[in-house]
Design an enzyme around this catalytic site. Structure first.
Site, PDB file in Angstrom:
ATOM      1  N   TYR A 273      -0.858  -0.479  10.417  1.00 53.75           N
ATOM      2  CA  TYR A 273      -0.982  -0.694   9.044  1.00 53.75           C
ATOM      3  C   TYR A 273       0.183   0.066   8.429  1.00 53.75           C
ATOM      4  CZ  TYR A 273      -3.148  -1.265   4.344  1.00 53.75           C
ATOM      5  OH  TYR A 273      -3.154  -1.731   3.110  1.00 53.75           O
TER       6      TYR A 273
ATOM      7  N   SER B 271       0.879  -1.294  -0.284  1.00 51.12           N
ATOM      8  CA  SER B 271       0.061  -0.030   0.020  1.00 51.12           C
ATOM      9  C   SER B 271       0.868   1.147  -0.172  1.00 51.12           C
ATOM     10  CB  SER B 271      -0.751   0.056   1.210  1.00 51.12           C
ATOM     11  OG  SER B 271      -1.456   1.303   1.251  1.00 51.12           O
TER      12      SER B 271
HETATM   13  N1  NAP Z   1      -8.907  -1.787  -0.123  1.00 51.85           N
HETATM   14  C1  NAP Z   1      -7.923  -0.678  -0.203  1.00 51.85           C
HETATM   15  O1  NAP Z   1      -8.245   0.405  -0.456  1.00 51.85           O
HETATM   16  C2  NAP Z   1      -6.475  -1.175  -0.187  1.00 51.85           C
HETATM   17  C3  NAP Z   1      -5.538  -0.189  -0.345  1.00 51.85           C
HETATM   18  C4  NAP Z   1      -4.256  -0.332  -0.385  1.00 51.85           C
HETATM   19  C5  NAP Z   1      -3.654  -1.569  -0.145  1.00 51.85           C
HETATM   20  N2  NAP Z   1      -4.639  -2.647   0.314  1.00 51.85           N
HETATM   21  C6  NAP Z   1      -4.301  -4.069   0.381  1.00 51.85           C
HETATM   22  O2  NAP Z   1      -4.885  -5.103  -0.416  1.00 51.85           O
HETATM   23  C7  NAP Z   1      -4.937  -6.276   0.180  1.00 51.85           C
HETATM   24  C8  NAP Z   1      -6.481  -6.890   0.159  1.00 51.85           C
HETATM   25  O3  NAP Z   1      -7.094  -5.787   0.754  1.00 51.85           O
HETATM   26  P1  NAP Z   1      -8.829  -5.792   0.832  1.00 51.85           P
HETATM   27  O4  NAP Z   1      -9.084  -4.482   0.880  1.00 51.85           O
HETATM   28  O5  NAP Z   1      -9.281  -7.123  -0.245  1.00 51.85           O
HETATM   29  O6  NAP Z   1      -9.055  -6.408   2.463  1.00 51.85           O
HETATM   30  P2  NAP Z   1     -10.353  -7.086   2.995  1.00 51.85           P
HETATM   31  O7  NAP Z   1     -11.516  -6.802   1.985  1.00 51.85           O
HETATM   32  O8  NAP Z   1     -10.231  -6.896   4.358  1.00 51.85           O
HETATM   33  O9  NAP Z   1      -9.822  -8.576   2.769  1.00 51.85           O
HETATM   34  C9  NAP Z   1      -8.673  -9.070   3.606  1.00 51.85           C
HETATM   35  C10 NAP Z   1      -8.462 -10.618   3.236  1.00 51.85           C
HETATM   36  O10 NAP Z   1      -7.364 -11.122   3.807  1.00 51.85           O
HETATM   37  C11 NAP Z   1      -7.794 -12.099   4.882  1.00 51.85           C
HETATM   38  N3  NAP Z   1      -6.882 -12.423   5.996  1.00 51.85           N
HETATM   39  C12 NAP Z   1      -6.914 -11.680   6.972  1.00 51.85           C
HETATM   40  N4  NAP Z   1      -6.140 -12.256   8.162  1.00 51.85           N
HETATM   41  C13 NAP Z   1      -5.660 -13.513   7.425  1.00 51.85           C
HETATM   42  C14 NAP Z   1      -4.863 -14.459   7.946  1.00 51.85           C
HETATM   43  N5  NAP Z   1      -4.321 -14.466   9.232  1.00 51.85           N
HETATM   44  N6  NAP Z   1      -4.604 -15.441   6.874  1.00 51.85           N
HETATM   45  C15 NAP Z   1      -5.210 -15.497   5.820  1.00 51.85           C
HETATM   46  N7  NAP Z   1      -5.938 -14.618   5.388  1.00 51.85           N
HETATM   47  C16 NAP Z   1      -6.211 -13.416   6.093  1.00 51.85           C
HETATM   48  C17 NAP Z   1      -9.224 -12.087   5.223  1.00 51.85           C
HETATM   49  O11 NAP Z   1      -9.658 -13.268   5.574  1.00 51.85           O
HETATM   50  P3  NAP Z   1     -11.144 -13.163   6.431  1.00 51.85           P
HETATM   51  O12 NAP Z   1     -12.226 -13.081   5.535  1.00 51.85           O
HETATM   52  O13 NAP Z   1     -11.122 -14.458   7.145  1.00 51.85           O
HETATM   53  O14 NAP Z   1     -11.017 -11.942   7.477  1.00 51.85           O
HETATM   54  C18 NAP Z   1      -9.679 -11.490   3.685  1.00 51.85           C
HETATM   55  O15 NAP Z   1      -9.878 -12.382   2.987  1.00 51.85           O
HETATM   56  C19 NAP Z   1      -4.354  -6.091   1.728  1.00 51.85           C
HETATM   57  O16 NAP Z   1      -3.015  -6.526   1.889  1.00 51.85           O
HETATM   58  C20 NAP Z   1      -4.527  -4.667   2.071  1.00 51.85           C
HETATM   59  O17 NAP Z   1      -3.369  -4.008   2.750  1.00 51.85           O
HETATM   60  C21 NAP Z   1      -6.155  -2.549   0.199  1.00 51.85           C
END
Ligand code: NAP
Length: 229
Positions: A153, A138
Site C-alpha cells: 500500500y 494516503s
Molecule cells: N479508509 C481509509 O481510512 C483511507 C485512508 C487513506 C486513504 N484511503 C484511500 O481512499 C480510497 C477509497 O478507500 P475506501 O476506504 O473507500 O476503500 P474501500 O471501501 O475498500 O473501497 C474501495 C473501492 O475501490 C474499488 N476497486 C478496487 N479495485 C478496483 C478496480 N480494479 N477497478 C475499479 N474499482 C476498484 C472497490 O470496488 P469493489 O467493491 O468491486 O471491490 C471499492 O469500490 C482508496 O484510494 C484508499 O487508498 C482510505
C-alpha cells in the site's frame, strides 16, 4: 461550479460513494464507476440527482477505452476524474516478509489503474473548461513519515504521489489541475472501524474536486492543508 460531469472510480462503496453522493447532491452528473455493474446500480439507486452507474475496472484498458467512447457520446466531456479505487491496505505484512504478488496487484490498481484511467479520460478532460484530476492517496504514501509496514500500500501510494506531480507538470499547459488528497482515517471496509465518518473523508477529497480555475496543481492535502510528501 455546477453541472459538472464527474467520473468516480470505485464509486460503489466507501469514500468513492461518499464523493458521488456530495457531487450528485450539488447537481453534478455523476458517472459512478464500479467493477461490478450490479453493485454500481445498487449504489446509484440510493443517491439523489443525476447518477449513472457505469462499469469501470481500472485494470482493464479496453474497458476504459470503451467507457470513454460511451461518455464522449453521452456527455461530450469530463470535468472531474476522481481516481479513488484502491486495494490492499496490507497491515499483515512487512517489506521483508512479503508476498510480492500482493505488491504487484497493489501497483496494478493503485498506481497503474489511476494512470490508465487518467489517460483514457484525458481527451474528454481536455474538452472541459475546468478540468480536474483528483488522486485519492494516503499519508501512508508520504515518504516524510514512512516507517515499516503496509509495504504494498505505502509503495503504491508513494508512486501515486509521484504520478500526481509528473501529471501536474505535463498537463499544466492544458489547464488540468492534478492533485493528491488524503481523506484521513475513515471508517470504510478498507479503513475498518474507528475512523472518521465517510462524509468527513469525502469532504477532504472534495477540496481538490472544487478547486477554482488557476488553483494549485501538484499538491498533496488533507482537509485542504498540505501533507508532507
Ligand atoms: N479508509 C481509509 O481510512 C483511507 C485512508 C487513506 C486513504 N484511503 C484511500 O481512499 C480510497 C477509497 O478507500 P475506501 O476506504 O473507500 O476503500 P474501500 O471501501 O475498500 O473501497 C474501495 C473501492 O475501490 C474499488 N476497486 C478496487 N479495485 C478496483 C478496480 N480494479 N477497478 C475499479 N474499482 C476498484 C472497490 O470496488 P469493489 O467493491 O468491486 O471491490 C471499492 O469500490 C482508496 O484510494 C484508499 O487508498 C482510505
Amino acid at each position: 461550479m455546477a453541472d459538472r460531469v464527474v467520473v468516480v472510480t470505485g464509486g460503489n462503496r466507501g469514500l468513492g460513494l461518499g464523493v458521488a453522493r456530495i457531487c450528485a447532491g450539488r447537481g453534478d452528473t455523476v458517472l459512478l464507476g464500479s467493477r461490478d455493474p450490479a453493485a454500481g446500480e445498487r449504489a446509484a439507486r440510493g443517491l439523489p440527482g443525476r447518477v449513472h452507474a457505469v462499469q469501470l475496472d481500472v485494470t482493464d484498458p479496453d474497458g476504459l477505452a470503451s467507457l470513454a467512447r460511451d461518455v464522449a457520446a453521452a456527455e461530450g466531456r469530463v470535468d472531474v476524474l476522481v481516481n479513488n479505487a484502491a486495494v490492499h491496505y496490507d497491515t499483515w505484512q512487512t517489506s521483508v516478509d512479503v508476498d510480492l504478488g500482493v505488491v504487484r496487484e497493489a501497483l496494478e490498481t493503485n498506481l497503474l489503474g489511476a494512470w490508465q484511467a487518467t489517460l483514457a479520460f484525458l481527451p474528454l478532460l481536455r474538452r472541459s473548461a475546468h478540468p480536474r484530476v483528483v488522486m485519492v492517496s494516503s499519508e501512508g504514501g508520504s515518504l516524510a513519515s514512512m516507517r515499516g509496514g503496509t509495504p504494498a500500500y505505502s509503495v503504491s501510494k508513494a508512486a501515486l504521489n509521484a504520478l500526481t506531480r509528473t501529471l501536474a507538470g505535463d498537463l499544466a499547459r492544458d489547464r488540468v489541475l492534478v492533485n493528491a488528497v488524503c481523506p484521513g482515517w475513515v471508517a470504510t471496509d478498507m479503513g475498518g472501524p474507528g475512523g472518521r465518518p465517510v462524509a468527513e473523508g469525502a469532504a477532504s477529497i472534495m477540496f481538490a474536486v472544487d478547486l477554482p480555475d488557476g488553483g494549485p496543481t501538484g499538491t498533496f492535502t488533507r482537509d485542504g492543508r498540505p501533507v508532507p510528501w
